[in-house]
Design a protein around this motif. Sequence first.
Motif, PDB file in Angstrom:
ATOM      1  N   THR A 136      43.072  58.490 108.942  1.00 27.20           N
ATOM      2  CA  THR A 136      43.483  57.330 108.148  1.00 27.20           C
ATOM      3  C   THR A 136      42.850  56.063 108.686  1.00 27.20           C
ATOM      4  OG1 THR A 136      45.612  58.377 107.621  1.00 27.20           O
ATOM      5  CG2 THR A 136      45.461  55.988 107.331  1.00 27.20           C
ATOM      6  N   LEU A 137      42.873  55.904 110.014  1.00 29.66           N
ATOM      7  CA  LEU A 137      42.215  54.753 110.633  1.00 29.66           C
ATOM      8  C   LEU A 137      40.737  54.705 110.262  1.00 29.66           C
ATOM      9  CD1 LEU A 137      43.628  54.729 114.301  1.00 29.66           C
ATOM     10  CD2 LEU A 137      44.120  53.087 112.466  1.00 29.66           C
ATOM     11  N   LEU A 138      40.088  55.867 110.353  1.00 35.82           N
ATOM     12  CA  LEU A 138      38.660  55.951 110.071  1.00 35.82           C
ATOM     13  C   LEU A 138      38.364  55.548 108.625  1.00 35.82           C
ATOM     14  CD1 LEU A 138      35.839  56.765 111.060  1.00 35.82           C
ATOM     15  CD2 LEU A 138      36.361  59.119 110.388  1.00 35.82           C
ATOM     16  N   ASN A 139      39.216  56.011 107.688  1.00 35.86           N
ATOM     17  CA  ASN A 139      38.988  55.686 106.281  1.00 35.86           C
ATOM     18  C   ASN A 139      39.213  54.210 105.991  1.00 35.86           C
ATOM     19  OD1 ASN A 139      38.597  58.159 104.163  1.00 35.86           O
ATOM     20  ND2 ASN A 139      39.590  58.875 106.036  1.00 35.86           N
ATOM     21  N   LEU A 140      40.206  53.612 106.622  1.00 35.27           N
ATOM     22  CA  LEU A 140      40.423  52.177 106.451  1.00 35.27           C
ATOM     23  C   LEU A 140      39.254  51.383 107.029  1.00 35.27           C
ATOM     24  CD1 LEU A 140      44.238  51.882 107.269  1.00 35.27           C
ATOM     25  CD2 LEU A 140      43.155  51.521 105.044  1.00 35.27           C
ATOM     26  N   GLU A 141      38.758  51.829 108.170  1.00 32.74           N
ATOM     27  CA  GLU A 141      37.609  51.153 108.783  1.00 32.74           C
ATOM     28  C   GLU A 141      36.390  51.237 107.866  1.00 32.74           C
ATOM     29  OE1 GLU A 141      35.413  51.029 113.145  1.00 32.74           O
ATOM     30  OE2 GLU A 141      36.218  52.933 112.403  1.00 32.74           O
ATOM     31  N   ARG A 142      36.207  52.384 107.214  1.00 31.71           N
ATOM     32  CA  ARG A 142      35.063  52.553 106.312  1.00 31.71           C
ATOM     33  C   ARG A 142      35.193  51.681 105.064  1.00 31.71           C
ATOM     34  NH1 ARG A 142      34.580  59.161 106.864  1.00 31.71           N
ATOM     35  NH2 ARG A 142      33.296  59.170 108.763  1.00 31.71           N
ATOM     36  N   VAL A 143      36.429  51.494 104.601  1.00 35.92           N
ATOM     37  CA  VAL A 143      36.621  50.562 103.486  1.00 35.92           C
ATOM     38  C   VAL A 143      36.146  49.177 103.896  1.00 35.92           C
ATOM     39  CG1 VAL A 143      38.340  49.401 102.034  1.00 35.92           C
ATOM     40  CG2 VAL A 143      38.532  51.856 102.453  1.00 35.92           C
ATOM     41  N   GLY A 144      36.490  48.779 105.132  1.00 36.17           N
ATOM     42  CA  GLY A 144      36.025  47.499 105.645  1.00 36.17           C
ATOM     43  C   GLY A 144      34.508  47.426 105.702  1.00 36.17           C
ATOM     44  N   ASP A 145      33.864  48.524 106.115  1.00 36.83           N
ATOM     45  CA  ASP A 145      32.397  48.552 106.171  1.00 36.83           C
ATOM     46  C   ASP A 145      31.798  48.329 104.780  1.00 36.83           C
ATOM     47  OD1 ASP A 145      32.523  49.081 108.872  1.00 36.83           O
ATOM     48  OD2 ASP A 145      32.319  51.261 108.644  1.00 36.83           O
ATOM     49  N   HIS A 146      32.412  48.939 103.763  1.00 38.46           N
ATOM     50  CA  HIS A 146      31.891  48.783 102.400  1.00 38.46           C
ATOM     51  C   HIS A 146      32.141  47.374 101.879  1.00 38.46           C
ATOM     52  CE1 HIS A 146      30.466  52.840 101.629  1.00 38.46           C
ATOM     53  NE2 HIS A 146      31.544  53.299 102.241  1.00 38.46           N
ATOM     54  N   CYS A 147      33.237  46.750 102.307  1.00 32.06           N
ATOM     55  CA  CYS A 147      33.451  45.345 101.962  1.00 32.06           C
ATOM     56  C   CYS A 147      32.348  44.481 102.560  1.00 32.06           C
ATOM     57  CB  CYS A 147      34.809  44.865 102.478  1.00 32.06           C
ATOM     58  SG  CYS A 147      36.233  45.525 101.586  1.00 32.06           S
ATOM     59  N   SER A 148      31.987  44.806 103.791  1.00 31.02           N
ATOM     60  CA  SER A 148      30.895  44.092 104.455  1.00 31.02           C
ATOM     61  C   SER A 148      29.593  44.256 103.673  1.00 31.02           C
ATOM     62  CB  SER A 148      30.720  44.617 105.886  1.00 31.02           C
ATOM     63  OG  SER A 148      29.617  43.998 106.516  1.00 31.02           O
ATOM     64  N   ASN A 149      29.357  45.473 103.177  1.00 27.57           N
ATOM     65  CA  ASN A 149      28.146  45.724 102.385  1.00 27.57           C
ATOM     66  C   ASN A 149      28.135  44.900 101.100  1.00 27.57           C
ATOM     67  OD1 ASN A 149      27.379  47.591 104.305  1.00 27.57           O
ATOM     68  ND2 ASN A 149      28.056  49.360 103.123  1.00 27.57           N
ATOM     69  N   VAL A 150      29.321  44.766 100.482  1.00 28.84           N
ATOM     70  CA  VAL A 150      29.416  43.940  99.272  1.00 28.84           C
ATOM     71  C   VAL A 150      29.049  42.496  99.600  1.00 28.84           C
ATOM     72  CG1 VAL A 150      31.008  42.950  97.560  1.00 28.84           C
ATOM     73  CG2 VAL A 150      31.124  45.377  98.110  1.00 28.84           C
TER      74      VAL A 150
END
Length: 594
Positions: A530-544
């Motif tokens: 769950t932590l990993l998936n939330l962190e990846r959402v943050g990474d994709h926000c950064s990409n946006v």
Amino acid sequence: MPLSFFDIVKLGGGLALFLYGMSMLGTGLERASGGRLEQTLEKLTGNIFKSVLLGALVTALIQSSSATTVITVGLVSAGIITLKQSIGIIMGANIGTTITAHILRLTDISGDNFFLEFVKPTTLAPLVAIIGIIMFMTPGRSRKRDIGEIMLGFGILFTGMFTMEDAVSVLQDSPAMEKLFTMFGNNVPLGILVGALVTALIQSSSASVGILQALSSTGAITYAAAIPIILGQNIGTCITAMIAAIGATKNAKRTAFAHLYFNLIGAVVFCIGLYGSNAILHYTFWDVAIDKGGIANFHTLFNVLVTLFFLPISNVLVKLATVTVRSDGTEIDADVSALDERFFASPGLAVEQARSVVVKMAGLARENIVSGVAMLKKYDQKTADRMREIEAVIDRMEDRIGKYLLKLNDGEVGEEVALKITTLLQVTEEFERMGDYADNIREYAEDLWTKEQSFSGRGSHEIDRIADAVLEMMDFAISATEKDDRKACDYIEPLENVVDEMVELVRSYHMERLKRGECGSEVGAAYVETLLNLERVGDHCSNVGVCIASQRQGGTLSKHEFVRRLHNGNTEHFTEKYMGFRDKYYEPIVAEEE
């Protein structure tokens, strides 16, 4: 002969198969359509006349209006066609169900004609199920399995329908049916009621009409007696669609009610016109015995006239169905009508239309993040079902947006518009991936619920803290996309750095709890994922953020360069934002742990 206990059991089993097949068909359609079936049907049902023609042709081919309406309900439930598009198909199905009998009579083709027997659901459904199970069980690409699931669902659905029909087949030769038709036919309200109930019970207007035609050979049934029963038979055939809508989406339920209202209102209007004119003109055929041909002709006349009546006012059916199945504010806004190719004449406007759909899709991904995190604490089946539905909608929206923008880009567009198209394509993919991670979190919640496990109070609180930070990051990303806002991008990277630090911090706390035996290994694995998936959402926000910022710089800004400029060119502002987010999210976790 009344229904026996075993007939009732068979009827229930058939209903179970019918509902399971309906669910399987809808799920397969959602997964496999990828926007292609949606676009094809959108063209075929582009206006009400095309929809009516499609419904009539399909029904005439498979010789079952029930089959057509059930499939239509499934398509609406899967979000592949809209409620409005379904209205015309239903109208056409009512006409189509009467056409086959006339073709057979006019051309004198026997019922054992190979082609006609082949396309009947009784033959086609088992054949489709056989092919479906082969495709479903064969190892290979998931798309092949999805198509196999559609075919299996189709086969199971109709097997259930045939089982139900077989369970009540004893009623077709029952003397009680004959008495019902002959006793109540001359009483208009009772005649309509009897026709509706008998048809609903045996779930086939064709079979019900067949009973009436068989009884007409005795010469005991007049036009006056037959007409109310035929009107009722058209109402009773709606029961199959109503059953198909059980457990389906609100729009699917509305489709079933639109079918009911079409026949119900049509019968009332037709009665007023027919009986009113008879009171004045005194039709000579009124008390004449009706034959099989007369029954078939009247059946067709009724459906054609009612369709002509509703064609210019089809929206009335939509409104009535919407009023009956009211919105509770939880419906999913999957409307992509903004992606209209007529806007291609003004590429800049077309891009903005696409942007509005991207923002809508991003909002759905955000909703699923919120729901997924909430279900880690308290699992709710309705929320899980809605999340699955949203995920399917997100996938379809991404497909439609991508095809729309690529087609737009193939035309004459300027350099600035071309850059915006490229940016939106990238941003769309980023938000779709966020939706995927939300769906992963739902799966972890379901797994914990199934095993009757949960995170510790401390671990759950840490997840909530990180989720809050990630959701604020998503808000910045959505705002940057909606307003094409470079300033909103500046907040994403500092917050993303804080989220990364928070994940590392709570992971270390989690490891300490594992060592102390405060957390089990299985729960621990779900926690880390769950932590990993939330962190990846943050990474994709950064990409946006990088995509939007790069576009504002003419497409020359890489992520590395963007971050470097934040640190070197705007050090004070970056540090100020970073420290603000750290105080808001990171420090409270440290303080609570101490």
